[in-house]
Each structure stands twice: as structure tokens, then as C-alpha cells.
Design a protein around this motif. Structure first.
Motif, PDB file in Angstrom:
ATOM      1  N   ILE A 101     -25.947  42.196  11.293  1.00 56.10           N
ATOM      2  CA  ILE A 101     -25.793  42.540  12.475  1.00 56.10           C
ATOM      3  C   ILE A 101     -25.234  41.360  13.185  1.00 56.10           C
ATOM      4  O   ILE A 101     -25.473  40.231  13.092  1.00 56.10           O
ATOM      5  CB  ILE A 101     -27.127  43.051  13.077  1.00 56.10           C
ATOM      6  N   ARG A 102     -24.060  41.717  14.097  1.00 60.06           N
ATOM      7  CA  ARG A 102     -23.419  40.808  15.021  1.00 60.06           C
ATOM      8  C   ARG A 102     -24.237  40.574  16.244  1.00 60.06           C
ATOM      9  O   ARG A 102     -24.593  41.482  17.093  1.00 60.06           O
ATOM     10  CB  ARG A 102     -22.070  41.103  15.428  1.00 60.06           C
ATOM     11  N   ILE A 103     -25.048  39.296  16.536  1.00 61.63           N
ATOM     12  CA  ILE A 103     -25.858  39.242  17.758  1.00 61.63           C
ATOM     13  C   ILE A 103     -24.995  38.465  18.728  1.00 61.63           C
ATOM     14  O   ILE A 103     -24.483  37.300  18.374  1.00 61.63           O
ATOM     15  CB  ILE A 103     -27.061  38.221  17.119  1.00 61.63           C
ATOM     16  N   ARG A 104     -24.928  38.953  19.877  1.00 61.14           N
ATOM     17  CA  ARG A 104     -24.409  38.473  20.808  1.00 61.14           C
ATOM     18  C   ARG A 104     -25.043  37.549  21.752  1.00 61.14           C
ATOM     19  O   ARG A 104     -26.167  37.898  22.058  1.00 61.14           O
ATOM     20  CB  ARG A 104     -23.411  39.469  21.739  1.00 61.14           C
ATOM     21  N   LEU A 105     -24.681  36.361  22.043  1.00 62.39           N
ATOM     22  CA  LEU A 105     -25.388  35.365  22.939  1.00 62.39           C
ATOM     23  C   LEU A 105     -25.155  35.788  24.279  1.00 62.39           C
ATOM     24  O   LEU A 105     -24.517  34.614  24.867  1.00 62.39           O
ATOM     25  CB  LEU A 105     -25.251  33.981  22.397  1.00 62.39           C
ATOM     26  N   ASP A 106     -25.906  36.645  24.824  1.00 60.54           N
ATOM     27  CA  ASP A 106     -25.335  37.215  26.022  1.00 60.54           C
ATOM     28  C   ASP A 106     -26.566  36.560  27.271  1.00 60.54           C
ATOM     29  O   ASP A 106     -26.109  36.593  28.242  1.00 60.54           O
ATOM     30  CB  ASP A 106     -25.703  38.498  26.174  1.00 60.54           C
ATOM     31  N   TYR A 107     -27.616  36.049  26.804  1.00 59.96           N
ATOM     32  CA  TYR A 107     -28.580  35.535  27.733  1.00 59.96           C
ATOM     33  C   TYR A 107     -28.485  33.885  27.866  1.00 59.96           C
ATOM     34  O   TYR A 107     -28.178  33.277  26.895  1.00 59.96           O
ATOM     35  CB  TYR A 107     -30.024  36.042  27.347  1.00 59.96           C
ATOM     36  N   VAL A 108     -28.635  33.630  29.274  1.00 61.27           N
ATOM     37  CA  VAL A 108     -28.473  32.078  29.448  1.00 61.27           C
ATOM     38  C   VAL A 108     -29.818  31.441  30.011  1.00 61.27           C
ATOM     39  O   VAL A 108     -30.370  32.008  31.034  1.00 61.27           O
ATOM     40  CB  VAL A 108     -27.086  31.822  30.318  1.00 61.27           C
ATOM     41  N   LEU A 109     -30.507  30.535  29.614  1.00 66.63           N
ATOM     42  CA  LEU A 109     -31.668  29.705  30.346  1.00 66.63           C
ATOM     43  C   LEU A 109     -30.938  28.648  30.541  1.00 66.63           C
ATOM     44  O   LEU A 109     -30.566  27.549  29.655  1.00 66.63           O
ATOM     45  CB  LEU A 109     -32.766  29.644  29.176  1.00 66.63           C
ATOM     46  N   SER A 110     -31.200  28.005  31.790  1.00 62.91           N
ATOM     47  CA  SER A 110     -30.597  26.849  32.287  1.00 62.91           C
ATOM     48  C   SER A 110     -31.433  26.270  33.134  1.00 62.91           C
ATOM     49  O   SER A 110     -32.327  26.614  33.566  1.00 62.91           O
ATOM     50  CB  SER A 110     -29.413  26.982  33.081  1.00 62.91           C
ATOM     51  N   ASN A 111     -31.289  24.701  32.958  1.00 60.66           N
ATOM     52  CA  ASN A 111     -32.189  23.916  33.793  1.00 60.66           C
ATOM     53  C   ASN A 111     -31.217  23.351  34.684  1.00 60.66           C
ATOM     54  O   ASN A 111     -30.365  22.306  34.292  1.00 60.66           O
ATOM     55  CB  ASN A 111     -32.705  22.624  32.657  1.00 60.66           C
ATOM     56  N   GLU A 112     -31.540  23.398  36.171  1.00 56.75           N
ATOM     57  CA  GLU A 112     -30.661  22.938  37.246  1.00 56.75           C
ATOM     58  C   GLU A 112     -30.727  21.653  37.428  1.00 56.75           C
ATOM     59  O   GLU A 112     -29.724  20.877  38.010  1.00 56.75           O
ATOM     60  CB  GLU A 112     -31.101  23.752  38.622  1.00 56.75           C
ATOM     61  N   VAL A 113     -31.933  20.824  37.214  1.00 57.00           N
ATOM     62  CA  VAL A 113     -31.876  19.477  37.130  1.00 57.00           C
ATOM     63  C   VAL A 113     -31.254  18.585  36.150  1.00 57.00           C
ATOM     64  O   VAL A 113     -30.391  17.566  36.342  1.00 57.00           O
ATOM     65  CB  VAL A 113     -33.334  18.878  37.234  1.00 57.00           C
ATOM     66  N   THR A 114     -31.238  18.962  34.875  1.00 61.92           N
ATOM     67  CA  THR A 114     -30.537  18.282  33.694  1.00 61.92           C
ATOM     68  C   THR A 114     -29.293  18.946  33.279  1.00 61.92           C
ATOM     69  O   THR A 114     -28.694  18.368  32.519  1.00 61.92           O
ATOM     70  CB  THR A 114     -31.355  18.198  32.420  1.00 61.92           C
ATOM     71  N   ASP A 115     -28.914  20.353  33.565  1.00 59.74           N
ATOM     72  CA  ASP A 115     -27.611  21.141  33.401  1.00 59.74           C
ATOM     73  C   ASP A 115     -27.659  21.333  31.915  1.00 59.74           C
ATOM     74  O   ASP A 115     -26.847  21.677  31.343  1.00 59.74           O
ATOM     75  CB  ASP A 115     -26.464  20.284  33.599  1.00 59.74           C
ATOM     76  N   ASP A 116     -28.968  21.312  31.110  1.00 60.70           N
ATOM     77  CA  ASP A 116     -29.064  22.088  29.990  1.00 60.70           C
ATOM     78  C   ASP A 116     -29.007  23.305  29.909  1.00 60.70           C
ATOM     79  O   ASP A 116     -29.604  24.016  30.933  1.00 60.70           O
ATOM     80  CB  ASP A 116     -30.641  21.418  29.326  1.00 60.70           C
ATOM     81  N   VAL A 117     -28.436  23.923  28.855  1.00 60.59           N
ATOM     82  CA  VAL A 117     -28.182  25.344  28.964  1.00 60.59           C
ATOM     83  C   VAL A 117     -28.583  25.791  27.486  1.00 60.59           C
ATOM     84  O   VAL A 117     -28.135  25.308  26.352  1.00 60.59           O
ATOM     85  CB  VAL A 117     -26.741  25.860  29.197  1.00 60.59           C
ATOM     86  N   LEU A 118     -29.269  27.140  27.293  1.00 59.34           N
ATOM     87  CA  LEU A 118     -29.515  27.706  26.093  1.00 59.34           C
ATOM     88  C   LEU A 118     -29.030  29.033  26.060  1.00 59.34           C
ATOM     89  O   LEU A 118     -29.192  29.720  27.209  1.00 59.34           O
ATOM     90  CB  LEU A 118     -31.052  27.667  25.869  1.00 59.34           C
ATOM     91  N   ARG A 119     -28.150  29.154  25.277  1.00 59.74           N
ATOM     92  CA  ARG A 119     -27.462  30.629  25.256  1.00 59.74           C
ATOM     93  C   ARG A 119     -28.018  31.366  24.019  1.00 59.74           C
ATOM     94  O   ARG A 119     -28.630  30.961  23.017  1.00 59.74           O
ATOM     95  CB  ARG A 119     -25.808  30.543  24.878  1.00 59.74           C
ATOM     96  N   LEU A 120     -28.721  32.645  24.383  1.00 61.41           N
ATOM     97  CA  LEU A 120     -29.745  33.312  23.460  1.00 61.41           C
ATOM     98  C   LEU A 120     -29.294  34.889  23.200  1.00 61.41           C
ATOM     99  O   LEU A 120     -28.555  35.241  24.118  1.00 61.41           O
ATOM    100  CB  LEU A 120     -30.973  33.660  24.385  1.00 61.41           C
ATOM    101  N   GLY A 121     -29.255  35.165  22.046  1.00 58.84           N
ATOM    102  CA  GLY A 121     -29.290  36.671  21.627  1.00 58.84           C
ATOM    103  C   GLY A 121     -30.284  37.047  20.491  1.00 58.84           C
ATOM    104  O   GLY A 121     -30.858  36.196  20.028  1.00 58.84           O
TER     105      GLY A 121
END
Length: 75
Positions: A36-56
Motif C-alpha cells: 500500500i502506498r501511504i501518502r503523508l497527507d497530515y501535518v502536525l506542527s509546533n508554531e514555537v519551534t517550527d518542528d513539523v511531523l508529516r503523517l500518513g
């Protein structure tokens, strides 16, 4: 607080696996046996540190693939 801990607390996925891919990753599902091809469509971000998690999430087995990234601030 680490963003993975935030995600684990939500309870939307059963297992987590890091990936080096940014847009999608191919996953052999343990439940259905399909590739299965899992697209990393979702994003969880921290506005203070600018860290981002892309999720699928695999719809069959619930595996959550994630990619850690850093979003640069604007000019």
C-alpha cells in the motif's frame, strides 16, 4: 513536549514508524499483506519551534508513518 508524544496521546494510530520520504511511502501491510502506498497527507506542527511531523496512516493495520522536518520561518 515532543510532537510524537502528542500524537500517541490522540490514539488515532496503533504503531509508529519513521520514514525518510517526504510525500509518501510504500508499506507492506501486516494485516492484508498488500503493498500500500501511504501518502503523508497530515501535518502536525509546533508554531514555537517550527518542528513539523508529516503523517500518513494505513487504513488496514493502523500503522502511522511519519517524517520529521523543520519548517523555515518566512523572511
Amino acid at each position: 513536549m515532543d510532537m510524537m508524544e502528542v500524537l500517541r496521546g490522540i490514539g488515532c494510530a496503533k504503531n509508529f514508524k519513521s520514514t525518510s520520504n517526504f510525500y509518501y511511502d510504500d508499506h507492506i501491510c501486516g494485516k492484508s499483506g498488500d503493498n500500500i502506498r501511504i501518502r503523508l497527507d497530515y501535518v502536525l506542527s509546533n508554531e514555537v519551534t517550527d518542528d513539523v511531523l508529516r503523517l500518513g496512516v494505513c487504513p488496514d493495520c493502523g500503522l502511522c508513518l511519519y517524517h520529521r522536518d523543520h519548517q523555515s520561518s518566512g523572511l
